[in-house]
Design an enzyme around this catalytic site. Structure first.
Site, PDB file in Angstrom:
ATOM      1  N   CYS A 208      -1.280   8.134  -4.901  1.00 41.33           N
ATOM      2  CA  CYS A 208      -1.504   7.002  -4.075  1.00 41.33           C
ATOM      3  C   CYS A 208      -1.891   5.761  -4.721  1.00 41.33           C
ATOM      4  O   CYS A 208      -1.651   4.705  -4.259  1.00 41.33           O
ATOM      5  CB  CYS A 208      -2.440   7.244  -2.569  1.00 41.33           C
ATOM      6  SG  CYS A 208      -1.721   8.757  -1.630  1.00 41.33           S
TER       7      CYS A 208
ATOM      8  N   HIS B   1       2.331   3.340   4.443  1.00 40.33           N
ATOM      9  CA  HIS B   1       1.970   3.770   3.142  1.00 40.33           C
ATOM     10  C   HIS B   1       3.176   4.063   2.346  1.00 40.33           C
ATOM     11  O   HIS B   1       3.503   5.269   2.023  1.00 40.33           O
ATOM     12  CB  HIS B   1       0.754   4.894   3.406  1.00 40.33           C
ATOM     13  CG  HIS B   1       0.339   5.356   2.004  1.00 40.33           C
ATOM     14  ND1 HIS B   1       0.218   4.431   0.746  1.00 40.33           N
ATOM     15  CD2 HIS B   1      -0.226   6.529   1.922  1.00 40.33           C
ATOM     16  CE1 HIS B   1      -0.199   5.481   0.145  1.00 40.33           C
ATOM     17  NE2 HIS B   1      -0.649   6.471   0.506  1.00 40.33           N
TER      18      HIS B   1
ATOM     19  N   CYS C 145      -8.118   6.448  -1.787  1.00 40.41           N
ATOM     20  CA  CYS C 145      -8.049   7.810  -2.300  1.00 40.41           C
ATOM     21  C   CYS C 145      -6.893   8.272  -2.806  1.00 40.41           C
ATOM     22  O   CYS C 145      -5.706   7.735  -2.797  1.00 40.41           O
ATOM     23  CB  CYS C 145      -8.407   8.804  -1.111  1.00 40.41           C
ATOM     24  SG  CYS C 145      -7.255   8.643   0.142  1.00 40.41           S
TER      25      CYS C 145
END
Length: 392
Positions: A92, A341, A371
């Protein structure tokens, strides 16, 4: 140490998976912010060959996202064939790490102009496609079969969903708290859209003019959703949306600023990355933030704006509990539960939004963290060079 400056930062709208960008090739999506930066600054930079490198984050580098999409997107954007591109994958945090690599190249003196960002089309390449194909071909998952890994972590299930629920348990987070945060995320995003706060950072393209994720929260519908994990409290409402999007920043050295007559908007004040428990996976922003603030000689109170990725509500709630940050300063215009996202692009999208919100409010310092798979987290602190003067 030499400085690294943010000259500009732009992004596409964030599209919902299967919606506005569903038929757009990832190369064409990534080319939008790259082309925009060239159009905005080409007169000063001159030949686009003066850019030293293009670095983009992208995960699931397969199919239309394969073969070094950073290089190919640059060429699709009309950039010089002389400029190399590299595509990186830190889960991510890929887009944020791309900015770190760009800034480090500039700070080291090995580069003067670098474009960094990220892209992800979760419509074209669904999440974890590479793992699915690998299993179909008979390959084990990334951990199975490693004697060294098993000796250290046994046969622990490695999953972001499990990690998010482990955080729920450790920080005693309730479903009501998670859904309260989800409601807040959507309400803030809708308010930001209505006020035009994203207009300066978004480049409308392919018929999409605004982020597609935000919607009016429905608490009754939220309450009816089944948990993602059996026995858990997190649902689709309290998790990030799967999305499509791209973002890019132009990073420059002091020499490049002087040579090309560029106007810096922000300075990279600090950058670092740290790791934590890879089984819990998503808690690393907590120690990473503490580490970054200590290295920078700052406190969380020094931050005027914070962007922390809303991968799951539990990530943000645990981070807030540990850092004591002012919730009003954290994700003030909503986060990934509302905005979406697009994994490889989100790090650059957050940085773009962070810069623009600092400028809008006249704040001085902003912190970004998120994260990442493997129990990792990046932290970037930027300084608005026009602090005290809110943007018109």
């Amino acid at each position: 140490m030499a400085e690294a400056y943010i000259i500009d930062a732009v992004r596409t709208p964030v599209g919902k998976r299967g919606k506005g960008f569903a038929q757009v090739h990832p190369l064409d999506l990534a080319a939008v912010p790259l082309r925009t930066l060239l159009e905005r600054h080409g007169d000063r930079i001159g030949d686009s060959a003066n850019v030293d490198e293009v670095i983009l984050g992208c995960i699931d580098q397969i199919g239309p996202q394969a073969m070094d999409i950073a290089r190919n997107a640059w060429l699709a954007a009309g950039g010089s064939e002389d400029v190399p591109g590299s595509t990186i994958e830190r889960q991510c945090g890929s887009g944020q790490q791309a900015v770190h690599y760009a800034a480090q190249a500039v700070m080291s003196g090995t580069s003067d102009l670098v474009i960094a960002g990220g892209v992800q089309s979760m419509s074209a390449v669904p999440l974890a496609t590479s793992n699915v194909i690998a299993k179909d071909l008979g390959f084990p998952d990334p951990y199975t079969g490693s004697e060294a890994w098993a000796a250290r972590y046994g046969d622990e299930q490695i999953s972001q969903f499990r990690g998010a629920e482990m955080m729920v348990e450790k920080w005693n987070i309730t479903r009501e708290q998670a859904e309260d945060l989800a409601v807040q995320s959507h309400e803030r995003a809708l308010a930001a859209q209505a006020a035009g706060r994203f207009d300066r950072e978004i480049v409308p393209c392919f018929g999409v003019t605004a982020d597609e994720g935000p919607r009016t929260p429905d608490r009754e519908k939220m309450a009816s959703l089944q948990p993602i994990s059996e026995g858990g409290i997190l649902t689709a409402a309290s998790a990030s949306q799967m999305s499509d999007g791209a973002a890019a920043l132009l990073i420059a050295s002091e020499a490049a600023v002087e040579k090309h007559g560029l106007t810096p908007r922000a300075r990279i004040h600090h950058l670092s990355a740290r790791g934590a428990d890879p089984v819990m996976m998503l808690s690393a922003p907590i120690p990473a933030t503490a580490y970054a603030l200590k290295k920078a000689g700052m406190t969380i109170e020094d931050m005027d704006v914070v962007e922390i990725n809303e991968a799951f509500a539990s990530v943000v709630l645990a981070w807030l509990a540990e850092t004591g940050a002012d919730p009003a300063k954290v994700n003030p215009n909503g986060g990934a539960m509302a905005l979406g996202h697009p994994i490889g692009a989100t790090g650059a999208r957050l940085m773009t939004s962070l810069l623009h919100e600092l400028e809008r409010t006249g704040g001085r310092y902003g912190l970004q963290t998120m994260c990442e798979g493997g129990g990792q987290a990046n932290v970037t602190i930027i300084e608005n060079l026009n602090a005290g003067t809110p943007a018109a």
